[in-house]
Design an enzyme around this catalytic site. Structure first.
Site, PDB file in Angstrom:
ATOM      1  CG  ASP A  34      12.293  11.030   6.993  1.00 49.62           C
ATOM      2  OD1 ASP A  34      13.403  11.595   6.925  1.00 49.62           O
ATOM      3  OD2 ASP A  34      11.217  11.639   6.945  1.00 49.62           O
ATOM      4  CD1 TRP A  35      19.460  11.872   8.099  1.00 45.55           C
ATOM      5  CD2 TRP A  35      18.235  10.836   6.552  1.00 45.55           C
ATOM      6  NE1 TRP A  35      20.250  11.697   6.970  1.00 45.55           N
ATOM      7  CE2 TRP A  35      19.529  11.053   6.018  1.00 45.55           C
ATOM      8  CE3 TRP A  35      17.305  10.168   5.756  1.00 45.55           C
ATOM      9  CZ2 TRP A  35      19.904  10.662   4.738  1.00 45.55           C
ATOM     10  CZ3 TRP A  35      17.666   9.764   4.469  1.00 45.55           C
ATOM     11  CH2 TRP A  35      18.955  10.015   3.984  1.00 45.55           C
TER      12      TRP A  35
END
Length: 778
Positions: free
Chosen positions: A274-275
């Protein structure tokens, strides 16, 4: 002759100086391409190109962001080896990219489809697959390669800020719906990224919270949906979650990403963070987290230094590079697809309108209040949300769309009359409220955050009297929104004083005149209903239906479509009736990385760590097993028609059980029915098993009045297994099982006795908690 020899030698010298041509991705083997890569190129490839304002490679950011402006990220291009950049874009309810581009008069709007809770509430895998095909077409035609969706974390608690993106409190529903969505998207030749793997069940301190949980709860509840999606749809990528699991970041967890995902489940795709997820790039590489997004300079440095120091074996880096290259080989950008930037938005609007109606859940319908009779033409429309309809949640789950059809618009489109004076009052009030609630644009990620809804407007006695005199029926819409970064507040779960006063005032006034009141819930997650549901005559849970929401709701209210949605989560009487509520951050504190503090003894429960003490008893598994009353049970949903269940039977063949039952429409309207198969195991108390668990479901076609169809549901013996931590095995206990066919977890229509033989499947002994988790027992 001497002249010819001279030219031959000259040519040979030139070729020798140039050296052999570099291998090209797609023409030469992946191994040859990796062998030709420098260490620096490998490090670049396994991290993204960064985002504007971060410490990524500024030169590459400037180039790749132009591929699809507004997309979440890209991979690093290496032109000399034939490796292009590919585009990764949000999100679950439709593609999220910038709709307007500098110096370009064209627009790039995408279709906002229904949110995850609504799609799951259809219980219709074929329909969800069709929605996926439409979303995937926009991904393809707008030049993206991988859609960062679907999201299928469990609805552990009603206050999770991202429940609107997720599907259910039940892993079977979550997994089957996610698999259908993935199949639909990927049928376009673009990829998906199932997320957030795993146990991302709260937004509060999501980057640092440690989910402390037993292997049994992990295997049976929080990982099972992902397992189903991986095995039934082969997603191109899996996205690791932000949080820790039993002390280790998900993106740095070898047990999770390699031993379980690849060795046990045979996942062959790529894992992406995930970012900004995780801390240690080397640990992420070793764990099997192949790509780090959006990419940061310090990650690049860690990988380079890790290889040079021996901390990161280059063979592991090569393994991850190979998985990235294998992903790129599948993509439209690698295949040089000539995308049009012109998907058929009109056709997709029709898809979202139709699909939304099938996931709406009719919670109450006294005396056939709905559908509206033909004589109903004038509607008194109350509630700010009636005029300011919510298409979906905020954050990465949002979609930049061209329009949103409000309920007001939908009713007008269908020929219903709305009082213009009441409309003007609401629009003026909403405009003033929205100005007060304008987000602070100077705050980071403000565009991702949910904006407070207007405080509800209470009509005066005069206004109520006028509306009672003019209207045939009253309609009140209540709205809720939520999104990334923060969890919902307790006050958001409950109705405000103004909302309760609105419902009481309208109901009292209209009922006194012998007229009916309908409530529409334009919400993304569960709210409290027990204290007020007696007030209106009908309640339609419309969820957040995307950009055509007002039209979709009107299609149900008018009877154009009979509601067939069923709840994929329980509506409790009270928030504290939910087993996880004692271990959930009730005040939804901001996402603060408090684990960075040196003094670990000051860790805050449910912020720094969360104990999953309810264990496997999530949702209906808890309510049904512990005798808790609820407002609306899991699987519940009314219809405009009535269905009769007859002739139940079960056959077993080589460990596969086929359960059949005839479903007949004995009512006055055409409609669809969801048939749910629960199983009650022997020795439930001794083995601490739930009272019953959903093991299969199906949805009928639309049945005309008097029409009958035979519904058949299949499951394997291994689907009956529980996880035994002592032996690290899936175990099916021998004995007599009850196969329960119902319309909800509380409404069982037929019971079949089935004798089952014992089965044991060994697994790896992994994912153990480092701290004691005091789980509840029956």
């Amino acid at each position: 002759m001497k002249k010819q020899l001279f030219y031959l030698l000259l040519a040979a010298g030139v070729l020798s100086a140039c050296g052999p041509a570099a291998p090209q991705l797609g023409k030469d083997s992946v191994e040859d391409v990796i062998g030709a890569m420098t260490l620096e190129e490998k490090a670049h490839l396994v991290i993204g190109t960064g985002m504007v304002g971060t410490s990524g490679d500024s030169t590459v950011i400037g180039t790749t962001k132009k591929l699809v402006p507004g997309a979440a990220g890209t991979t690093y291009p290496i032109p000399r080896l034939g490796i292009p950049a590919i585009v990764l874009a949000d999100g679950p309810a439709g593609l999220r990219i910038d709709p307007i581009r500098e110096g370009d008069s064209a627009t790039y709007y995408c279709t906002h489809f229904p949110i995850g809770t609504l799609l799951a509430s259809t219980w219709n895998q074929d329909l969800v697959e069709e929605v996926g095909k439409s979303i995937g077409n926009e991904v393809l035609e707008y030049g993206a390669d991988v859609l960062l969706a679907p999201a299928l974390n469990i609805h552990r608690n009603p206050l999770c800020g991202r429940n609107f993106e997720y599907y259910s409190e039940d892993p079977l529903v979550s997994g089957k719906i996610a698999a259908a969505y993935v199949r639909g998207i990927q049928s376009n030749g673009v990829g998906t990224s199932i997320k957030h793997f795993a146990v991302n069940n709260q937004e509060t301190n999501r980057n640092a919270n440690d989910a402390r949980i037993t292997p049994r709860a992990l295997r049976e509840i929080y990982l099972k949906g992902f397992e189903i999606a991986v095995k039934e749809s082969a997603p191109w990528t899996v996205m690791s979650s932000y949080n820790h699991i039993n002390g280790t970041y998900a993106s740095e967890n070898t047990d999770l990403l390699s031993t379980l995902l690849r060795d046990e489940w045979n996942f062959e795709g790529m894992v992406v963070t995930d970012w900004f997820g995780g801390k240690d790039a080397v640990a992420q590489m070793i764990a099997g987290n192949d790509m780090l997004q959006p990419g940061r300079a310090n990650q690049y440095d860690m990988i380079i230094e890790g290889v040079k120091s021996g901390k990161l074996d280059e063979s592991i880096l090569n393994r991850n590079v190979k998985r990235v290259l294998e992903l790129i080989l599948q993509t439209p950008h690698f295949k040089e697809y000539k995308y049009s930037n012109k998907p058929d938005l009109k056709a997709h609007a029709a898809v979202t309108r139709q699909s939304a109606t099938e996931g709406m859940v009719l919670l109450k319908n006294n005396n056939e209040t709905l559908p509206f009779e033909r004589k109903v033409r004038n509607i008194a429309l109350f509630g700010c949300t009636s005029y300011d309809f919510i298409a979906g949640g905020t954050g990465s789950g949002n979609v930049n769309r061209a329009y949103t059809v409000s309920l007001l618009d939908g009713l007008k489109n269908a020929g219903y009359q709305i009082d213009e004076a009441l409309k003007a009052d609401y629009e003026q009030y909403i405009e003033a409220e929205n100005k007060k609630n304008t987000p602070d644009s100077s705050q980071p990620f403000s565009r991702f955050m949910p904006v407070p809804r207007p405080t509800e407007l209470i009509p005066t006695t005069k206004v109520l009297s006028e509306q009672v005199a003019k209207a045939d029926v009253a309609l009140v819409t209540l709205g809720r929104t939520s999104g990334e970064f923060v969890d919902r507040n307790v006050s958001d779960f409950e109705l405000s004083e103004e909302e309760l006063q609105l419902l009481k005032s309208v109901s009292q006034a209209f009922h006194a005149a012998g007229k009916k009141v309908v409530v529409v819930l334009n919400i993304g997650g569960v709210i409290e209903t027990a204290s007020w549901k007696k007030l209106p005559d009908a309640i339609l849970l419309a969820w957040q239906a995307g950009q055509e929401g007002g039209n979709s709701v009107t299609d149900v209210l008018s009877g154009k479509v009979s509601p067939s949605g069923k709840l994929t989560m329980t509506f409790p009487n009270k928030l504290m009736d939910v087993a996880s509520s004692t271990n959930f951050p009730m005040d939804a504190r901001a996402n603060t990385d408090v684990r960075n503090k040196e003094d670990k003894s000051s860790s805050v429960k449910n912020v720094d760590y969360t104990d999953y003490e309810e264990d496997i008893f999530v949702g209906y598994r808890y309510f049904d097993s512990f005798g808790k009353q609820v407002s609306y049970p899991f699987g519940y949903g009314l219809s405009y028609t009535t269905f009769e269940y007859v002739n139940p039977s079960v056959k077993v063949d080589n460990g596969i059980y086929s359960v059949s039952i005839d479903v007949k429409n004995v009512g006055k309207f055409a409609g669809k029915e969801v048939v749910q198969l629960y199983v009650s195991a022997p020795n439930r108390f001794q083995m601490n098993k739930p009272e019953k668990e959903l093991k299969a479901f199906t949805k009928t076609k639309e049945l005309r009045p008097g029409e009958t169809v035979t519904a058949t549901l299949k499951l394997n013996t291994t689907d009956l297994a529980s996880y035994d931590e002592a032996s690290s095995s899936w175990v099916v206990d021998a004995g007599n099982y009850k196969f329960l066919i119902g319309t909800s977890s509380k409404d069982i229509k037929a019971v079949l006795d089935v004798d089952v033989v014992s089965v044991v499947e060994k697994t790896n002994d992994i994912l153990k908690p480092q701290e004691t988790v005091n789980t509840i027992k029956r």
